[in-house]
Design a protein around this motif. Structure first.
Motif, short mmCIF file in Angstrom:
data_model
loop_
_atom_site.label_atom_id
_atom_site.label_comp_id
_atom_site.label_asym_id
_atom_site.label_seq_id
_atom_site.Cartn_x
_atom_site.Cartn_y
_atom_site.Cartn_z
N ILE A 32 -15.69 16.31 -33.27
CA ILE A 32 -15.14 17.66 -33.41
C ILE A 32 -13.68 17.56 -32.98
CG2 ILE A 32 -15.29 20.04 -32.60
CD1 ILE A 32 -18.32 19.44 -32.06
N PRO A 33 -12.77 17.82 -33.91
CA PRO A 33 -11.34 17.60 -33.61
C PRO A 33 -10.81 18.48 -32.48
CG PRO A 33 -11.70 18.01 -35.97
CD PRO A 33 -12.99 18.28 -35.27
N ASN A 34 -10.03 17.87 -31.61
CA ASN A 34 -9.41 18.63 -30.52
C ASN A 34 -8.47 19.70 -31.05
OD1 ASN A 34 -10.67 17.36 -28.37
ND2 ASN A 34 -9.14 15.75 -28.26
N ARG A 35 -7.85 19.46 -32.20
CA ARG A 35 -6.96 20.47 -32.80
C ARG A 35 -7.72 21.75 -33.09
NH1 ARG A 35 -4.81 17.41 -37.74
NH2 ARG A 35 -6.73 16.35 -37.33
N LEU A 36 -8.94 21.62 -33.56
CA LEU A 36 -9.76 22.80 -33.85
C LEU A 36 -10.09 23.55 -32.56
CD1 LEU A 36 -11.46 24.42 -35.95
CD2 LEU A 36 -13.37 22.92 -35.34
N ILE A 37 -10.41 22.81 -31.52
CA ILE A 37 -10.74 23.43 -30.23
C ILE A 37 -9.53 24.15 -29.65
CG2 ILE A 37 -11.51 22.98 -27.86
CD1 ILE A 37 -13.69 22.54 -30.03
N VAL A 38 -8.38 23.49 -29.64
CA VAL A 38 -7.17 24.08 -29.09
C VAL A 38 -6.76 25.32 -29.89
CG1 VAL A 38 -4.69 23.69 -28.69
CG2 VAL A 38 -6.35 21.95 -28.03
N LEU A 39 -6.81 25.22 -31.21
CA LEU A 39 -6.49 26.38 -32.06
C LEU A 39 -7.45 27.53 -31.77
CD1 LEU A 39 -4.94 27.67 -34.45
CD2 LEU A 39 -6.68 26.66 -35.94
N GLY A 40 -8.74 27.23 -31.71
CA GLY A 40 -9.74 28.26 -31.44
C GLY A 40 -9.54 28.92 -30.08
N LEU A 41 -9.23 28.12 -29.06
CA LEU A 41 -9.00 28.68 -27.73
C LEU A 41 -7.75 29.55 -27.69
CD1 LEU A 41 -9.89 25.61 -25.47
CD2 LEU A 41 -11.07 27.82 -25.51
N ALA A 42 -6.69 29.10 -28.33
CA ALA A 42 -5.43 29.87 -28.33
C ALA A 42 -5.59 31.20 -29.06
CB ALA A 42 -4.31 29.04 -28.96
N VAL A 43 -6.21 31.16 -30.22
CA VAL A 43 -6.39 32.40 -30.98
C VAL A 43 -7.38 33.32 -30.26
CG1 VAL A 43 -7.13 33.38 -33.20
CG2 VAL A 43 -5.75 31.30 -33.16
N ALA A 44 -8.41 32.75 -29.65
CA ALA A 44 -9.37 33.57 -28.90
C ALA A 44 -8.67 34.31 -27.76
CB ALA A 44 -10.50 32.70 -28.34
N LEU A 45 -7.77 33.62 -27.05
CA LEU A 45 -7.04 34.28 -25.97
C LEU A 45 -6.20 35.44 -26.50
CD1 LEU A 45 -6.23 34.46 -23.01
CD2 LEU A 45 -4.46 32.73 -23.47
#
Length: 180
Positions: A32-45
């Motif tokens: 699971i790409p870290n880019r997807l996780i970071v993007l998801g966390l940033a947009v969620a915030l």
């Protein structure tokens, strides 16, 4: 048992898209790409803060992420899943909050456990699974006295599944159940 309310829009749509993308990359690349996780966390915030206000939104984001992280971290430490799976549930938790994250984790455990058991049985590896479980339980009893690893490095795995798929299935199931 009543489910928590469905989170406000656009949260369910964003979570569905992120879960499906994560599951598809886990299926094809087994990561699971870290880019997807970071993007998801940033947009969620950003979304949480816009829905609930800066302080309440940041606290909702943090409590959901912490819940998702804490629920899967022990399995990662026992080498039962990859770090990407832990980060995926952490990201989903940041979107949906701790109450729904808890239920998503329970659904995920059920789906992943049944799927894993089916694979073990189909491959004829049930005896090896029992031997590994005995070793794990024995390692828990003497872990403070021995090496940090609870499972002997020579233990043979009975197989693995792309657990991001189980997390996505648990997420979609709980979101749809909360919508009913």
């Amino acid at each position: 048992m009543t489910l928590p309310l469905l989170p406000p829009h656009p949260v369910p749509l964003c979570v569905i898209v992120l879960a499906i993308v994560a599951a598809s990359t886990d299926l094809t690349a087994r990561r699971i790409p870290n880019r997807l996780i970071v993007l998801g966390l940033a947009v969620a915030l950003a979304v949480q803060m816009s829905i609930h206000g800066p302080l309440a939104g940041a606290l909702d984001w943090l409590s959901g992420a912490a819940c998702g992280f804490a629920l899967l971290l022990p399995f990662y430490l026992l080498r039962g899943m990859a770090a990407g799976d832990v980060k995926l549930l952490m990201m989903i938790g940041a979107w949906v909050g701790p109450a729904l994250t808890w239920r998503i984790a329970l659904a995920t455990f059920l789906i992943g456990g049944l799927w894993s058991l089916l694979i073990v049985l189909c491959r004829g590896r049930f005896a090896r699974l029992l031997a590994n479980l005995r070793q794990l339980i024995g390692g828990l009893a003497v872990a403070p006295l021995r090496q940090p690893s609870l499972i002997d490095a020579r233990s043979e795995s009975v197989g693995s599944i792309p657990y991001g798929v189980a997390i996505a299935a648990g997420t979609l199931g709980m979101l749809f159940a909360a919508a009913l």
